[in-house]
Design a protein around this motif. Structure first.
Motif, short mmCIF file in Angstrom:
data_model
loop_
_atom_site.label_atom_id
_atom_site.label_comp_id
_atom_site.label_asym_id
_atom_site.label_seq_id
_atom_site.Cartn_x
_atom_site.Cartn_y
_atom_site.Cartn_z
N GLU A 86 2.67 -3.30 6.36
CA GLU A 86 2.29 -4.18 5.25
C GLU A 86 2.23 -5.65 5.67
OE1 GLU A 86 4.99 -3.13 2.08
OE2 GLU A 86 4.27 -1.05 2.10
N LEU A 105 -1.75 -3.78 5.53
CA LEU A 105 -2.12 -2.60 4.74
C LEU A 105 -1.51 -2.71 3.35
CD1 LEU A 105 -1.73 0.02 7.58
CD2 LEU A 105 -3.85 -0.52 6.37
N PRO A 106 -2.16 -2.07 2.36
CA PRO A 106 -1.68 -2.22 0.99
C PRO A 106 -0.34 -1.52 0.75
CG PRO A 106 -3.56 -0.71 1.08
CD PRO A 106 -3.39 -1.26 2.45
N LYS A 107 0.43 -2.07 -0.16
CA LYS A 107 1.66 -1.41 -0.57
C LYS A 107 1.30 -0.10 -1.27
CE LYS A 107 4.85 -5.26 -1.42
NZ LYS A 107 5.89 -4.84 -0.47
N GLY A 108 2.21 0.85 -1.18
CA GLY A 108 1.96 2.11 -1.86
C GLY A 108 3.27 2.78 -2.15
#
Lengths: 328, 392
Positions: free
Chosen positions: B382, B387-390
């Protein structure tokens, strides 16, 4: 200690990156693969104008070097853009001739520095029967034991898993030099080639990772970006870790080579196996995360994906490198 | 670009090496996770600090030498190459002290750091709770305002060193839900307390090999005076997480540990391995390369830090790398030891005084403590890759 690139070295990397981005290397790679080397040689000239090959050639032969650290900077950028051609081999030939230091050096090194001459190298004693891109090279040097000859021709191309690489058996030719100094120069050249391959692999891996991160941010499945899935994230995190810890090995090996440190052999071997394995892992991650798209030839990332595996075996297999690391 | 040391750095290395050569115990001390070993290690901390070797990177006024990151790396290389004991004070020195140096008051620094440096006060951490491991911000132990301080209650667990340590530090929920505590990591307070305080019950927990390496802490209205709060009440999350997030991965386990262990592994391989076993040879080579890579990565970081750059979330890279290297290195050693590889460090015939066995058990915890490697990989993905949080 100043173990990071200085402003000038970073600017050099950025300028190469900018030039290679603008040059649009995928089209150059595809032409090279199809046997049209003209765009590749045009790019070669521009790299030479930027000083890349002069870095491998000493001043008395119209060069700027040898400057191993700057060379690894250049090879990382060329790897980042998957530049085709016998880049590593030409620089290795320069190292070989520089170390050999007879009239062959005077005959060939100025041409290498200026970009007029692309060369290839085959070290038969090093278990490789091929010279890379021998057909596109102006001179192919073949070392067998204590003897070096200038090949007369190249046999048929043996297509590589990376079709931009065109290995062929060098044929015949005249003996240029003979003696223990030939073997010593060849060993030095093999080290330079291994280090440049490692730097190239590092750059290759960086692009594979960057493109895959970009893809994972944009590609949505199940209504969300696939980059939000933990398995995808962790694989990319591992890819970054492997590349980040390869980089100082590559740089330290270049520093050792520049200092003619007796440890440089082992430092190069450590860098070679680590950077090449990191690049291979990056290629596997890139392929997997791009899915079927990554498995297609027409998708440009294939140019990077296919290069990783051959670099791993070129100029020192993982097993040979690991053995060398432990050689007392 | 170079990997050269200055004359001062070489002199510093020589001084450390000479001191260690005369002071390091010939045989390893008993495991620091036992009562006997803990007190032997505490004594060793006293020996180190008497000559100002226990906390070289701290300012001189607190018992250090004001060493640069590079000098600290040099000291650690010499320390572990000399086979010196593990650091029983590591939680305090590596985790609490950097936080104090950033957020502590002068009074706290003067009161807490010198006895930490001498081993007089050994610190345990009190982060995890039965229901809050990786999701630390969900913690439930409370700190309730009272006259002149806080009353602390709840349960902490997996507290490293707490079975024998003197004091502990950790996070407690001080904000009332619905007000400050709109998000789980709001309303937390970072505070310190003695493990023998009224209301504290310590239940030692055996780690995999049975040694009481950590403990459960039961806290029942333990009074903590205001002077033992670090930073602002309610800001504990920020205080704890900033703990030189930059350097934590590095300072927690220095490259010197691994280069020394890789050297010992190479010696073991040369003396005992079947040279035709290339699979083992490759694993030894990988340990040597990994230790070298970590050392060089740290040099690069020290070099950039000295040039005024910040390292940031890069510490997560370190933590994953060294913890996996440590396990691989020790597993290779145990494989090289053949039938002796299974012997406990307490076995009379354990090779190398049980060093490999103890090191292996210790290494197994590496991917878990100080933020599991799964959390570190999330951070890398992240914060470094964007990269996006999920969902975790």
């Amino acid at each position: 200690m100043r173990f990071h690139l200085d402003d000038e070295q970073r600017a050099f990397a950025l300028s190469l990156d900018g030039m290679l981005t603008a040059a649009g290397t995928p089209a150059v790679v595809r032409a090279w693969t199809a046997g049209d080397t003209a765009p590749g040689r045009a790019l070669w000239s521009r790299l030479a104008e930027a000083g890349v090959f002069a870095l491998a050639v000493p001043k008395q032969h119209d060069g700027l070097g040898p400057l191993p650290v700057e060379l690894t900077v250049a090879f990382t950028e060329m790897g980042r853009h998957a530049v085709p051609g016998p880049l590593v081999e030409t620089v290795a030939v320069a190292a070989f001739l520089d170390r050999l230091g007879d009239e062959a050096a005077a005959a060939w090194l100025p041409g290498i520095a200026s970009g007029r001459t692309a060369a290839s190298l085959c070290l038969l004693s090093d278990d490789s029967p091929y010279a890379l891109d021998a057909h596109a090279a102006d001179a192919v040097f073949v070392v067998e034991g204590d003897t070096v000859r200038l090949a007369a021709a190249a046999g048929p191309v043996q297509p590589s898993a990376d079709p931009a690489r065109r290995p062929a058996r060098p044929l015949g030719g005249t003996v240029l030099a003979h003696g223990p100094e030939v073997a010593a120069a060849a060993a030095h050249a093999a080290g330079v080639a291994a280090l440049m391959t490692a730097a190239q692999a590092l750059g290759l891996g960086r692009t594979l990772l960057a493109r895959t991160v970009e893809y994972a941010r944009q590609r949505t499945q199940f209504g969300v970006a696939i980059g939000s899935f933990q398995t995808v994230k962790h694989r990319l995190a591992d890819t970054l870790i492997a590349l980040e810890f390869s980089q100082p090995l590559v740089q330290a090996a270049a520093v050792a080579l520049a200092a003619r440190d007796p440890e440089s052999d082992r430092a190069i071997a450590a860098a070679k196996v680590t950077a090449c394995e990191a690049a291979c892992a990056a290629a596997r991650a890139a392929l997997q995360i791009h899915g079927a798209l990554g498995y297609t030839e027409e998708f440009d990332l294939s140019l990077w994906i296919r290069k990783a595996r051959p670099l791993r075996s070129a100029w020192g297999t993982p097993a040979a490198c690991r053995a060398r690391v432990l050689t007392p | 670009m170079d990997l050269d040391f200055t004359a001062e750095e070489e002199a510093f290395r020589a001084e450390a090496r000479a001191w260690l050569a005369t002071r390091v115990p010939a045989a390893p001390l008993p495991s620091l996770e036992t009562a006997e070993g803990f007190s032997a290690h505490r004594e060793w901390e006293r020996t180190l600090s008497a000559d100002r070797w226990s906390v070289v990177s701290w300012p001189e006024r607190y018992g250090g030498r004001g060493a640069s990151v590079l000098e600290w790396l040099i000291f650690e290389e010499e320390y572990y190459a000399a086979g010196a004991p593990g650091r029983v004070s590591q939680n305090g020195i590596n985790l609490l002290a950097p936080t104090l140096l950033e957020y502590g008051t002068d009074e706290q620094l003067a009161r807490i750091l010198p006895p930490m440096a001498s081993g007089e006060v050994i610190w345990a951490q009190a982060w995890s709770e039965p229901e809050s491991g990786s999701d630390l911000a969900s913690l439930r132990s409370t700190a309730v305002r009272t006259d002149g301080g806080w009353l602390v209650s709840g349960q902490k667990t997996w507290s490293s060193r707490a079975a024998f340590a003197d004091r502990a530090f950790g996070l407690f929920r001080s904000g009332r839900s619905g007000t400050e505590a709109t998000k789980p990591h709001h309303g937390l307070t970072y505070l310190m307390f003695p493990l023998d305080a009224y209301g504290v019950t310590v239940r030692p927990i055996g780690r995999l090999d049975g040694k009481p390496a950590f403990a459960e802490l039961f806290l029942d209205n333990v009074f903590v005076p205001d002077r033992d709060v670090i930073g602002e009440p309610g800001q504990g999350w920020r205080v704890a997480m900033s703990t030189a997030g930059d350097e934590r991965g590095l300072t927690l386990r220095s490259p010197g540990r691994f280069t020394a262990a890789a050297d010992r592994l190479t010696a073991l391989w040369r003396s005992s391995a079947d040279p035709s076993d290339t699979a083992l040879r490759d694993r030894v080579a990988d340990a040597v390369i990994g230790a070298r890579a970590y050392r060089l990565f740290a040099y690069a970081g020290a070099s950039r830090t000295a040039a005024g750059e910040t390292i940031g979330a890069g510490s997560s890279l370190n933590k994953v790398f060294w913890s996996e290297l440590d396990i691989a290195l020790h597993e290779t050693a145990l494989d090289l030891l053949g039938p002796y590889g299974e012997l406990s460090d307490t076995a009379g015939e354990a090779p190398a005084h049980g060093r490999w066995a103890e090191g292996y058990t210790f290494s197994l915890a590496g991917p878990i403590y100080a933020g599991t490697n799964e959390i570190q990989r999330d951070i890398i993905a992240e914060r470094l890759l964007g990269l996006p949080k999920g969902r975790r």
